[in-house]
Design a protein around this motif. Sequence first.
Motif, mmCIF file in Angstrom:
data_model
loop_
_atom_site.group_PDB
_atom_site.id
_atom_site.type_symbol
_atom_site.label_atom_id
_atom_site.label_comp_id
_atom_site.label_asym_id
_atom_site.label_seq_id
_atom_site.Cartn_x
_atom_site.Cartn_y
_atom_site.Cartn_z
ATOM 1 N N VAL A 262 0.867 -1.181 0.000
ATOM 2 C CA VAL A 262 0.000 0.000 0.000
ATOM 3 C C VAL A 262 0.898 1.222 0.000
ATOM 4 O O VAL A 262 1.314 1.710 1.049
ATOM 5 N N ILE B 141 2.215 5.155 -0.664
ATOM 6 C CA ILE B 141 1.664 6.476 -0.387
ATOM 7 C C ILE B 141 2.259 7.471 -1.374
ATOM 8 O O ILE B 141 3.434 7.819 -1.288
ATOM 9 N N ASP B 142 1.438 7.889 -2.324
ATOM 10 C CA ASP B 142 1.877 8.856 -3.336
ATOM 11 C C ASP B 142 1.249 10.226 -3.153
ATOM 12 O O ASP B 142 1.784 11.218 -3.645
ATOM 13 N N THR B 143 0.108 10.300 -2.480
ATOM 14 C CA THR B 143 -0.629 11.550 -2.335
ATOM 15 C C THR B 143 -1.162 11.676 -0.900
ATOM 16 O O THR B 143 -1.224 10.679 -0.170
ATOM 17 N N ASP C 294 -3.774 9.172 -0.269
ATOM 18 C CA ASP C 294 -3.260 7.840 0.049
ATOM 19 C C ASP C 294 -2.932 7.731 1.533
ATOM 20 O O ASP C 294 -3.135 6.679 2.149
ATOM 21 N N ARG D 269 -6.080 7.053 3.422
ATOM 22 C CA ARG D 269 -6.477 5.645 3.271
ATOM 23 C C ARG D 269 -5.582 4.743 4.111
ATOM 24 O O ARG D 269 -6.042 3.755 4.698
#
Length: 247
Positions: free
Chosen positions: A228, A230-232, A235, A238
């Motif tokens: 999972v 994290i790009d943004t 994210d 979430r």
Amino acid sequence: MKFIAIIPARYASTRFPGKPLAILGGKPVIQRVYEQVSSVLAEAYVATDDERILQTVSQFGGQAVMTRTDHKSGTDRIEEAVEKIGTDADVIINIQGDEPFVQPSQLKTLCQLFDNENTQIGTLGKPFENMEAVMNPNSPKIVCDQRGFALYFSRSVIPYVRGQEQAVWLQHYPYLKHLGLYAYRREVLGEITRLPQSPLELAESLEQLRWLENGYRIRVGLTDAETVGIDTPADLERAEKFLRQKS
């Protein structure tokens, strides 16, 4: 065989500046990545280009090394870090600094790929669950040979299943999603970072195609666990929900 993990972590990010230092469940993202990796591998370093990340890693008791700001890829950053550390490890494992949920089982699978002496580079694939996911160009597909070595990576849906409606292709071929975890034999890492960009790499914007075009053998391990990333900032939200559900 000796393994070392290098976690490249840049501060500058177009979509999420400073994301390695973003707080996830009360800890910086980079700390969560480091702790996951350290649960499996005895030696781990964060390779960064920013003093803030370097200091954060030192504060939670991790090891970090400063690298240049002008690297074009995480692979290049890892090579510089390995040279500075002066490690005698046989295999270098690359875990992105925005993957706080990388699983111990995934890291163990990567290491096991090097039991095969023909493995020069290792990576992971996960079976797709539906055709909608297969058709997403942001999820590269892997096609392997019978011995588990990669034949090709593509953003396109490959192979084409002739004579069947696309909606049921997954019932006729086990499409495999590429997960961006890599491991390299030490000498191979030094070689691939000196290669110029290749035509296939430029066409698909997939760095691993450069290695295939130059004859390197990439062995693919299978995992059922999804990373999972994290790009943004969305994210990260979430990821917070995912962490609470796990707890």
